[in-house]
Write a protein that holds these residues in place. Structure first.
Motif, PDB file in Angstrom:
ATOM      1  N   THR B 280       0.776  -1.113  -0.046  1.00  0.00           N
ATOM      2  CA  THR B 280      -0.110  -0.104  -0.095  1.00  0.00           C
ATOM      3  C   THR B 280       0.811   1.264   0.098  1.00  0.00           C
ATOM      4  O   THR B 280       0.529   2.190  -0.570  1.00  0.00           O
ATOM      5  N   GLU B 281       1.909   1.433   0.821  1.00  0.00           N
ATOM      6  CA  GLU B 281       2.898   2.208   0.886  1.00  0.00           C
ATOM      7  C   GLU B 281       3.647   2.588  -0.405  1.00  0.00           C
ATOM      8  O   GLU B 281       3.574   3.690  -0.926  1.00  0.00           O
ATOM      9  N   LEU B 282       3.845   1.478  -1.075  1.00  0.00           N
ATOM     10  CA  LEU B 282       4.500   1.565  -2.580  1.00  0.00           C
ATOM     11  C   LEU B 282       3.403   2.280  -3.631  1.00  0.00           C
ATOM     12  O   LEU B 282       3.818   3.146  -4.268  1.00  0.00           O
ATOM     13  N   ILE B 283       2.434   1.837  -3.488  1.00  0.00           N
ATOM     14  CA  ILE B 283       1.166   2.442  -4.384  1.00  0.00           C
ATOM     15  C   ILE B 283       1.009   3.682  -4.197  1.00  0.00           C
ATOM     16  O   ILE B 283       0.783   4.632  -5.046  1.00  0.00           O
ATOM     17  N   ASP B 284       1.061   3.948  -2.712  1.00  0.00           N
ATOM     18  CA  ASP B 284       0.776   5.713  -2.438  1.00  0.00           C
ATOM     19  C   ASP B 284       1.982   6.346  -3.007  1.00  0.00           C
ATOM     20  O   ASP B 284       1.687   7.532  -3.275  1.00  0.00           O
ATOM     21  N   ARG B 285       2.995   5.840  -2.800  1.00  0.00           N
ATOM     22  CA  ARG B 285       4.331   6.903  -3.256  1.00  0.00           C
ATOM     23  C   ARG B 285       4.181   6.806  -4.655  1.00  0.00           C
ATOM     24  O   ARG B 285       4.719   7.955  -5.111  1.00  0.00           O
ATOM     25  N   ILE B 286       3.861   5.878  -5.287  1.00  0.00           N
ATOM     26  CA  ILE B 286       3.797   5.720  -7.021  1.00  0.00           C
ATOM     27  C   ILE B 286       2.652   6.984  -7.273  1.00  0.00           C
ATOM     28  O   ILE B 286       2.775   7.681  -8.325  1.00  0.00           O
ATOM     29  N   MET B 287       1.548   6.743  -6.897  1.00  0.00           N
ATOM     30  CA  MET B 287       0.337   7.485  -7.044  1.00  0.00           C
ATOM     31  C   MET B 287       0.594   9.127  -6.867  1.00  0.00           C
ATOM     32  O   MET B 287      -0.020  10.112  -7.463  1.00  0.00           O
ATOM     33  N   TYR B 432       0.424  -5.716  -7.917  1.00  0.00           N
ATOM     34  CA  TYR B 432      -0.267  -5.849  -9.264  1.00  0.00           C
ATOM     35  C   TYR B 432      -1.617  -6.029  -9.437  1.00  0.00           C
ATOM     36  O   TYR B 432      -2.497  -5.485 -10.073  1.00  0.00           O
ATOM     37  N   GLU B 433      -2.312  -6.899  -8.505  1.00  0.00           N
ATOM     38  CA  GLU B 433      -3.731  -7.334  -8.627  1.00  0.00           C
ATOM     39  C   GLU B 433      -4.606  -5.943  -7.998  1.00  0.00           C
ATOM     40  O   GLU B 433      -5.687  -5.887  -8.344  1.00  0.00           O
ATOM     41  N   ILE B 434      -3.946  -5.456  -6.993  1.00  0.00           N
ATOM     42  CA  ILE B 434      -4.763  -4.257  -6.394  1.00  0.00           C
ATOM     43  C   ILE B 434      -4.745  -3.226  -7.615  1.00  0.00           C
ATOM     44  O   ILE B 434      -5.801  -2.526  -7.492  1.00  0.00           O
ATOM     45  N   VAL B 435      -3.608  -2.753  -7.990  1.00  0.00           N
ATOM     46  CA  VAL B 435      -3.651  -1.629  -9.063  1.00  0.00           C
ATOM     47  C   VAL B 435      -4.155  -2.134 -10.358  1.00  0.00           C
ATOM     48  O   VAL B 435      -4.912  -1.349 -10.787  1.00  0.00           O
ATOM     49  N   ASN B 436      -3.986  -3.136 -10.785  1.00  0.00           N
ATOM     50  CA  ASN B 436      -4.608  -3.214 -12.185  1.00  0.00           C
ATOM     51  C   ASN B 436      -5.911  -4.088 -12.127  1.00  0.00           C
ATOM     52  O   ASN B 436      -6.718  -4.157 -13.021  1.00  0.00           O
ATOM     53  N   LYS B 437      -6.338  -4.516 -10.877  1.00  0.00           N
ATOM     54  CA  LYS B 437      -7.646  -4.990 -10.679  1.00  0.00           C
ATOM     55  C   LYS B 437      -8.038  -6.129 -11.317  1.00  0.00           C
ATOM     56  O   LYS B 437      -9.010  -6.280 -11.834  1.00  0.00           O
ATOM     57  N   LYS B 438      -7.257  -6.901 -11.591  1.00  0.00           N
ATOM     58  CA  LYS B 438      -7.059  -8.334 -12.339  1.00  0.00           C
ATOM     59  C   LYS B 438      -6.291  -9.272 -11.970  1.00  0.00           C
ATOM     60  O   LYS B 438      -5.134  -8.978 -11.454  1.00  0.00           O
ATOM     61  N   PRO B 439      -6.664 -10.561 -11.953  1.00  0.00           N
ATOM     62  CA  PRO B 439      -5.583 -11.372 -11.376  1.00  0.00           C
ATOM     63  C   PRO B 439      -4.373 -11.799 -12.261  1.00  0.00           C
ATOM     64  O   PRO B 439      -4.413 -11.327 -13.449  1.00  0.00           O
ATOM     65  N   LEU B 440      -3.245 -11.916 -11.672  1.00  0.00           N
ATOM     66  CA  LEU B 440      -1.940 -12.439 -12.245  1.00  0.00           C
ATOM     67  C   LEU B 440      -2.239 -13.534 -13.019  1.00  0.00           C
ATOM     68  O   LEU B 440      -2.662 -14.605 -12.681  1.00  0.00           O
ATOM     69  N   ASP B 460       4.111  -4.242 -15.247  1.00  0.00           N
ATOM     70  CA  ASP B 460       2.805  -3.311 -15.825  1.00  0.00           C
ATOM     71  C   ASP B 460       2.168  -2.970 -14.555  1.00  0.00           C
ATOM     72  O   ASP B 460       1.260  -3.679 -14.127  1.00  0.00           O
ATOM     73  N   LEU B 461       2.251  -1.482 -14.025  1.00  0.00           N
ATOM     74  CA  LEU B 461       1.149  -1.287 -13.124  1.00  0.00           C
ATOM     75  C   LEU B 461       0.162  -0.021 -13.555  1.00  0.00           C
ATOM     76  O   LEU B 461       0.795   0.933 -13.914  1.00  0.00           O
ATOM     77  N   GLY B 462      -0.927  -0.466 -13.546  1.00  0.00           N
ATOM     78  CA  GLY B 462      -1.841   0.493 -14.248  1.00  0.00           C
ATOM     79  C   GLY B 462      -1.440   1.271 -15.576  1.00  0.00           C
ATOM     80  O   GLY B 462      -1.702   2.370 -15.730  1.00  0.00           O
ATOM     81  N   GLY B 463      -1.023   0.159 -16.383  1.00  0.00           N
ATOM     82  CA  GLY B 463      -0.473   0.945 -17.928  1.00  0.00           C
ATOM     83  C   GLY B 463       0.969   1.326 -17.996  1.00  0.00           C
ATOM     84  O   GLY B 463       1.232   1.779 -18.912  1.00  0.00           O
ATOM     85  N   LYS B 464       1.589   1.491 -16.854  1.00  0.00           N
ATOM     86  CA  LYS B 464       2.822   2.123 -16.744  1.00  0.00           C
ATOM     87  C   LYS B 464       3.790   0.896 -16.166  1.00  0.00           C
ATOM     88  O   LYS B 464       3.572   0.217 -15.645  1.00  0.00           O
ATOM     89  N   GLU B 465       4.886   0.875 -17.151  1.00  0.00           N
ATOM     90  CA  GLU B 465       5.807  -0.074 -16.815  1.00  0.00           C
ATOM     91  C   GLU B 465       6.892   0.351 -15.717  1.00  0.00           C
ATOM     92  O   GLU B 465       7.426   1.673 -15.870  1.00  0.00           O
ATOM     93  N   ILE B 466       7.074  -0.464 -14.811  1.00  0.00           N
ATOM     94  CA  ILE B 466       7.993  -0.062 -13.736  1.00  0.00           C
ATOM     95  C   ILE B 466       9.021  -1.076 -13.613  1.00  0.00           C
ATOM     96  O   ILE B 466       9.028  -2.162 -14.049  1.00  0.00           O
TER      97      ILE B 466
END
Lengths: 422, 571
Positions: B280-287, B432-440, B460-466
């Motif tokens: 969650t912290e990572l997603i927060d830092r990215i967003m 991946y699953e939280i951001v892209n909202k689909k299973p790996l 690929d996170l939300g259409g962005k390659e990290i």
């Protein structure tokens, strides 16, 4: 019997502080001659001269040079002037009386192998040599013999003096290189050898002061001519540091083939005070101790193989019959125990035990078992140590066990009698 | 290929091998002492000396390349005498009071002496006793036992690039230790314990805490609970005469119950929790434009390294506590609340593959209440094995049992924490699953697995390659940290483990951790993951229930209060 002065011929004739003096007697002319030759031609001359390393290991000099000349990229030249072996003082004389001879020799080597940076590693105790060489290097630089475009040619080479801090082991080539790099003076594992990966892990040509100083003479008189000097075993001249109880102690330059007795009696004037020669130690503290009746042997390197050792750097230490063998051995081995770098186990832990055993001999409190331990230990250190220090340190014990066996027997019997008396 | 003779056996081996390697290919055993796979060849002990026809003296098999036509003798009286003599010499400068040493019967010098048949030492002891370094919570240095083999120096200098241990002085006075022989805690030592793991004798060891644990186990006034790190269960079997990489969760639980622990929990539970918080912290830092790349915070050796040597990058480190400390906090808050026990009566023991964890548990940040530590004591894998032996647990006969609840339900993702790249893989599964909202599609991130020093992957996170990176071993970490300092780091998320291979190669793991052993432990780690029903942290129902019940949601105020920490520059 006369000296054959080659390296020492300018000693006293020129002012070591003056590059003009050196140039006036034909100095740096050989460098110019060498720079008209190709690298391979120079190395060929060195090969024809049959010269071997004068630092004690007697490795053919041309083989190192040839190996180096095949390398490309950064490479270094290192002069081993860490003359730490007790009883040796030839390098001190060479540096203090004719410093430009050494620089010229290093320049010729650098030109032949393609190195453009060199170090002269001088033991810290030789402050006057350090001062003189630094002065000489500056002079040579001013006169265009060091630096960029030497003698107007596309050849760059510069020299730097580095000082040791008093460790005997830094005379061992890898320990010396480590010390120049700023690390503690401890040897490395071979292979790779210095010509493959030496100073800063680059190919490095490392030679003794005397070896470098001989090179100008080889080029000047041609390798073939130089090779005619000396004996069939070893060519050229050797500087001998004569000390101990002789009338005229000092430095002598003789051709190979001269016998030890000639050096002691004809050049050194024999033993003073009417004493008798009892033992002679050859090469320095790490050399064999031989009895009087073997003195008719040449100073040739190969003949020393009978002691499983070599002439070393050329010291002859005369010991008369006033001295106790075990006091000499005890002092020698205490020295090595102190100077061992501590890297490999037999040398690190072995010497301290040897000192303990020799103390028993010295104190006349020794048993036959101690004698057996001493000989076994001396052999193991000699056979298994990592570097030259441990491999040669016990030579004096192994040689005296062979030549002065009766001293050992006598001391064991005295100890037994002492035991009964108590 | 070349041909040579060893002990009159003709051998044919490829070029470039040493005599030792060639001999081992033909099952000719040449004894060694300082030699250790993956470390540099020091050739210091000279035990592997052999005779080579035509060469003067004896040559060491470990460093001498085998050449065509060589005739090598490894067992002549001359060779055996040399080996024996050297071993006697080493023993004469060694505190050889074997029965009073933790390494008794597990000591390389002792077994060498036994194999060489040394009964009486001809040489008197020259040992000069020096005081022990007992001042830090992780490691004990006992120079009296040091045989100067150089392994610890090599691992500290070349594998970990820490340069804390060095050789000093010369001759028989040579010692190994930190600069000026100062105690380790005055140094920038990360307490990774790799030195202890490679030591052939008992000269550097973890600080032994088994006695304290025995005391507490038999104190009726405290609840003693234990947590077990994921890397312990794939390694401890080795110390109890089992094959490398034996998976022993079930047996461990039941053996621990025999020891008398009240509750046996799994650090994997808080590893899942870490993923929830850290992800969650990572997603927060990215967003929200936080400091990137974000770096993991599970490894205490790495935290020490960053705080001591690179304090300018501590903003990059995730604020999450490590799984060990999250467990400690939960035990003394959530568990205490739920069970109505005074948290001062709870005693948390953790079993870790790590010596730095011992230090981590003592940090002042990890004292939530009454100034008592969240984790009271840390045992290494080796210490737990010692306790099993003290009690006589027979690992063969013991039955398997599951972990206790509530902290016993875990996922495959959590088990991966034991391996280098595991935290990354577990985090990616969730993020991946939280951001892209689909299973790996494929939940195995093969590119971050294995023993290479630095591993990379793109996600690929939300259409962005990290870009993400994984580093194991502090020498590799240094490279990545220097990239960040230079502002050239191309990564968004970086996992750091201080020990080569990750926790499975930790400083507190059984002795003799070589790459072969690491591979076996890794294989078991991935096997456990694959066998788990649930392999993603955010699908762990107990974790979800915990949030529901107590923590609100990941990175909530309550979660921040309990599960996050801060870092500061330290000497």
């Amino acid at each position: 019997m006369k000296e054959h002065k080659l390296l020492t011929k300018r000693f006293g004739e020129i002012d070591p502080f003056s590059i003009e003096d050196f140039v006036n007697v034909g100095g740096y002319e050989t460098l110019k001659k060498a720079m008209k030759m190709t690298s391979e031609e120079i190395i060929y001359e060195v090969e024809a001269s049959r010269i071997t390393g004068r630092g004690g290991a007697n490795f053919p000099t041309y083989m190192k040079m040839r190996a180096m000349s095949k390398e490309t990229g950064d490479m270094y030249l290192v002069c081993n002037a860490d003359e730490g072996e007790p009883g040796n003082f030839k390098d001190k004389h060479l540096m203090e009386k004719d410093p430009h001879q050494l620089i010229e020799g290093m320049l010729i080597s650098a030109y032949a192998v393609g190195a453009n940076r060199g170090y002269i590693y001088i033991r810290g105790e030789y402050q006057s040599a350090v001062y003189l060489l630094e002065h000489a290097i500056n002079e040579a630089r001013k006169h265009g013999y060091l630096g960029q475009d030497i003698c107007g040619k596309d050849f760059h080479f510069d020299l730097e003096v580095r000082q040791g801090a008093g460790a005997y082991v830094c005379g061992e080539e890898f320990a010396l290189l480590e010390s120049i790099e700023g690390k503690p003076g401890r040897t490395r594992v071979k292979p790779p050898f210095p010509t493959e990966a030496g100073l800063f892990m680059k190919p490095t040509l490392i030679n003794n002061v005397e070896t470098f100083s001989t090179l100008p003479h080889i080029i000047e008189m041609s390798g073939e001519e130089y090779g005619k000097l000396g004996s069939s075993f070893a060519s050229g001249t050797k500087l001998i540091s004569l000390s101990g109880n002789v009338k005229h102690k000092g430095l002598y330059e003789v051709e190979y083939g001269t016998t030890i007795r000639q050096v002691i009696e004809e050049l050194g004037g024999g033993v003073s005070n009417g004493q008798k020669i009892n033992m002679v130690q050859l090469g320095g503290a790490c050399g064999p101790i031989i009895p009087e009746h073997l003195l008719d042997m040449d100073i040739d390197n190969e003949r020393f193989e009978i002691f499983n050792s070599k002439m070393g750097a050329g010291a002859i230490i005369v010991i008369d019959d006033r001295f106790d063998l075990f006091e000499i051995l005890l002092r020698t081995m205490t020295f090595f125990a102190h100077e061992s770098c501590g890297k490999c186990a037999p040398c690190r832990e072995g010497h301290i035990q040897i000192v303990k055993l020799l103390q028993k001999f010295y104190d006349t409190k020794v048993t036959y078992k101690d004698y057996e331990s001493l000989v076994s230990l001396a052999n193991v250190i000699h056979e298994t140590a990592l570097c030259g220090l441990g491999q040669t340190s016990t030579t004096s014990i192994l040689a005296t066990v062979e030549f002065f066996q009766y001293y050992y027997q006598q001391r064991i019997r005295q100890s037994e009698r002492r035991e009964w008396a108590l | 290929m070349m041909n040579a003779m060893i002990n009159n056996v003709s051998v044919e081996v490829e070029d470039g091998l040493t005599i030792l390697e060639a001999a081992r290919k033909y099952n000719i055993n040449i004894p060694t002492l300082c030699h250790y796979p993956e470390l540099h060849i020091n050739s210091d002990c000279r035990i592997c000396s052999v005779e080579i026809d035509g060469r003067k003296g004896l040559k060491t098999a470990c460093s001498t390349p085998i050449k065509d036509g060589m005739n090598i003798i490894t067992n002549s009286p001359r060779v055996l005498n040399a080996r024996k003599t050297i071993t006697e010499l080493i023993l004469a400068n060694h505190d050889a009071n074997c029965t009073a040493c933790t390494r008794n019967l597990n000591c390389e010098l002792q077994s060498l002496a036994k194999n060489l048949g040394i009964d009486i030492n001809r040489f008197p002891s020259v040992l000069e006793r020096k005081p022990l370094d007992l001042l830090n919570p992780s490691l004990v240095r006992n120079s009296n036992r040091c045989i100067k083999c150089g392994r610890c120096v090599d691992v500290c200098k070349n594998v970990q690039a820490m340069h804390v241990l060095e050789t000093m002085h010369r001759g028989h006075e040579m010692t190994v230790g930190p600069a000026f022989d100062e105690p380790l805690n005055d140094q920038t030592c990360t307490f990774c314990g790799q030195c202890a793991n490679v030591c052939p004798v008992g000269a550097i060891m973890e600080k032994d805490n088994t006695d304290v644990v025995w005391e507490k186990l038999h104190d009726p006034s405290v609840y003693v609970m234990v947590q077990i790190a994921p890397a312990v269960r794939v390694a401890i079997g080795e110390t109890l005469d089992h094959e490398n990489g034996l998976i022993s969760n079930g047996k461990l639980v039941s053996a621990l119950r025999h020891l008398g622990f009240d509750h046996i929990y799994d650090t994997n539970f808080t590893a899942d929790l870490t993923i929830m918080e850290e992800g969650t912290e990572l997603i927060d830092r990215i967003m929200n434009g936080g400091v990137l790349p974000m770096m993991t915070s599970c490894c205490p050796g790495w935290i020490n390294f960053a705080e001591q040597r690179h304090p300018n990058i501590i903003d990059h480190i995730s604020s999450c506590k490590s799984p060990q400390q999250m467990f400690g906090t939960l035990a003394k808050t959530y568990y205490a609340d739920k069970s109505n026990i005074d948290s001062r009566d709870i005693y948390v023991v953790s079993v870790m593959p790590c010596t730095a964890k011992k230090y981590e548990a003592t940090r002042k940040e990890f004292r939530s209440f009454y100034d008592i530590p969240d984790v009271d004591i840390v045992l290494t894998t080796r210490e737990l094995s010692k306790m099993f032996r003290q009690m006589g647990v027979d690992f063969d006969l013991i039955k398997e049992e599951p972990f206790d609840n509530p902290f016993g339900i875990t996922t495959g993702a959590a088990q991966l924490f034991g391996a280098s790249g595991g935290v990354m893989e577990a985090a990616l599964r969730t993020v991946y699953e939280i951001v892209n909202k689909k299973p790996l599609v494929d939940i195995n991130f093969e590119s971050v697995r294995g023993l290479q020093g630095i591993k990379e992957a793109t996600v690929d996170l939300g259409g962005k390659e990290i870009k993400v990176a994984v580093s194991n071993g502090l020498a590799n970490t240094k490279t990545l940290v220097e990239q960040i300092e230079a502002g050239t780091s191309p990564y968004t998320f970086i996992e750091i483990m201080a020990c080569p291979g990750g926790c499975i190669g930790g400083g507190g793991q059984p002795y003799g951790t070589t790459n072969d052993v690491r591979e076996a432990r890794l294989a078991s780690t991935y096997f456990i993951d694959e066998e788990m029903v649930c392999r993603k942290s955010h699908e762990n129902e107990m974790i979800l229930a915990l949030y529901e019940d107590y923590l609100d949601e990941p990175n909530s105020e309550q979660a921040h209060h309990l599960l996050h920490t801060y870092y500061e520059a330290r000497k």
